[in-house]
Design an enzyme around this catalytic site. Sequence first.
Site, PDB file in Angstrom:
ATOM      1  N   HIS A 129      -9.177  57.492-101.147  1.00 13.25           N
ATOM      2  CA  HIS A 129     -10.354  56.695-100.810  1.00 13.25           C
ATOM      3  C   HIS A 129     -11.058  56.430-102.130  1.00 13.25           C
ATOM      4  CE1 HIS A 129      -9.465  58.973 -97.003  1.00 13.25           C
ATOM      5  NE2 HIS A 129      -9.309  57.708 -96.666  1.00 13.25           N
ATOM      6  N   GLU A 178     -11.703  59.678-104.358  1.00 15.24           N
ATOM      7  CA  GLU A 178     -11.232  60.901-103.702  1.00 15.24           C
ATOM      8  C   GLU A 178      -9.747  60.803-103.378  1.00 15.24           C
ATOM      9  OE1 GLU A 178     -13.515  61.263-100.170  1.00 15.24           O
ATOM     10  OE2 GLU A 178     -15.443  61.085-101.181  1.00 15.24           O
ATOM     11  N   HIS A 186     -24.425  69.452 -92.248  1.00 16.44           N
ATOM     12  CA  HIS A 186     -23.586  70.198 -93.180  1.00 16.44           C
ATOM     13  C   HIS A 186     -23.744  69.645 -94.578  1.00 16.44           C
ATOM     14  CE1 HIS A 186     -20.388  67.138 -92.809  1.00 16.44           C
ATOM     15  NE2 HIS A 186     -20.500  67.266 -91.505  1.00 16.44           N
ATOM     16  N   HIS A 219     -18.785  57.623 -94.963  1.00 14.20           N
ATOM     17  CA  HIS A 219     -19.515  57.449 -96.216  1.00 14.20           C
ATOM     18  C   HIS A 219     -18.764  56.573 -97.210  1.00 14.20           C
ATOM     19  CE1 HIS A 219     -17.756  60.722 -99.054  1.00 14.20           C
ATOM     20  NE2 HIS A 219     -16.888  60.535 -98.109  1.00 14.20           N
ATOM     21  N   HIS A 222     -14.965  55.242 -95.737  1.00 14.80           N
ATOM     22  CA  HIS A 222     -13.989  56.031 -94.992  1.00 14.80           C
ATOM     23  C   HIS A 222     -14.721  57.040 -94.127  1.00 14.80           C
ATOM     24  CE1 HIS A 222     -14.719  57.991 -98.865  1.00 14.80           C
ATOM     25  NE2 HIS A 222     -14.438  59.148 -98.290  1.00 14.80           N
ATOM     26  N   TYR A 239      -6.015  68.425 -90.655  1.00 13.56           N
ATOM     27  CA  TYR A 239      -7.336  68.165 -91.237  1.00 13.56           C
ATOM     28  C   TYR A 239      -8.262  67.644 -90.142  1.00 13.56           C
ATOM     29  CZ  TYR A 239     -10.818  66.113 -94.362  1.00 13.56           C
ATOM     30  OH  TYR A 239     -11.981  65.777 -94.998  1.00 13.56           O
TER      31      TYR A 239
HETATM   32 FE   LIG Z   1     -14.956  61.166 -98.726  1.00 10.82          FE
END
Ligand SMILES: [Fe+2]
Length: 453
Positions: free
Chosen positions: A379, A355, A306, A349, A385, A364
């Site tokens: 994050h 973020e 994705h 990542h 995270h 979520y």
């Molecule tokens: Fe992220």
Amino acid sequence: MSTKIKPSTLTSAQTPMGTTPGYMPGFGNDFETEALPGALPQGMNSPQKCNYGLYGEQLSGTAFTAPSHQNERTWCYRIRPSVKHSHRYTKIDLPYWKSAPYIDPDVISLGQYRWDPVPHSERSSTWLTGMRTMTTAGDVNTQVGMASHIYLVTESMKDAYFFSADSELLIVPQEGHLRFCTELGVLDVAPQEIAIIPRGLLYRVEVLDGPARGFVCENYGQKFDLPGRGPIGANCLANRRDFKAPVAAFEDRDAPSTVTIKWCGQFHETKIGHSPLDVVAWHGNYAPYKYDLKNYCPVGAILFDHPDPSIYTVLSAPSGQEGTANIDFVLFRERWMVAEDTFRPPWYHKNIMSELMGNIYGQYDAKPKGFIPGGMSLHNMMIPHGPDKNAFEGASNADLKPHKLDNTMSFMFETRFPQHLTPFAANEAPLQDDYIDCWHDIEKKFDGSSGKK
Ligand SMILES: [Fe+2]
């Protein structure tokens, strides 16, 4: 608890007193609108005498000399010029509304953080007193960076008005309905919608259905714009026609009034004798607007892997460095998951951008538990995270049939600058001390002798 108030007293030709506000479609259009017939000059901006005894005035949202495709200004035709909406200033304190740079030496911003929804208080609060800054980034004085806030609002502003010279505000309601009565018209905003109030525009906020809670991104930098779609082409993501600017509306009301101004991170009051929401007609491309997030058309993976989450960008505020946003506003909404042989949730990542996420409703996919509607997470720059243990195990072993992610709407304020927690975020907001434990049980699975799968 529910707070009902009588409708706004603003008057417009298209929206008689007490009815639903009227809107004009388009993003960044050169709009024109008048609440009284003939109030808007035709063919020129500054006639020797304006109709109805109005004063002509320009509101410049960019430098006069900004490139024409970025140049934004609006001509207002109003009962009094803005110099009558400003007197001597008195400094006031709004202790929970912070501006960058604001770094508390006793607060550690390095880490992964998550909060439960900030609860409503028994004390009443307005748009100004109910604003709670969670993070700040950049520098308000040099017009780079942002702040993130939670608002908790129970009470309408009465004979009170506000503008921020520091920032454009992106408002993301999560509970309750708000009415933004601005100089250029009225915006009613509900959960699953957003509103953008440009820098320098006067307004007051009314609670139509409360208590109201939501998120605010205060953009110190260049205005939000639509992201370039690149190879996606001319359609999908957020389409221009779905943005709504208000029709002209005004009030001709003499009453002792207070105007609060946010300027270089400080708040000041000035007292006047009338409503400053007195623009009878306007034309231009510098205006507030709203957008229904349910109109956002996501584009994503259709075979394997994705794309980066930037594929879900709704609005992007440039930083001056091409492709690196001061702020991206990103939406994670309902969508189909169809990728084959793919770990479908967001991968693990680290990111040079920081973020800040908020949950508007539902669940979520990377954090099925703990990140709940009204809650937030941070994050920060280069902090790792990703999915928690259960999300990883579930997605790694799932039967990969087409699957609809339903009942989900979260967003991200992503900025190129590190975000610093305020003392409120660190000490008063309901921080989940055990958030980091969601990765505790992730196992080492490596077996060097097991060969290829
Ligand atoms: Fe992220």
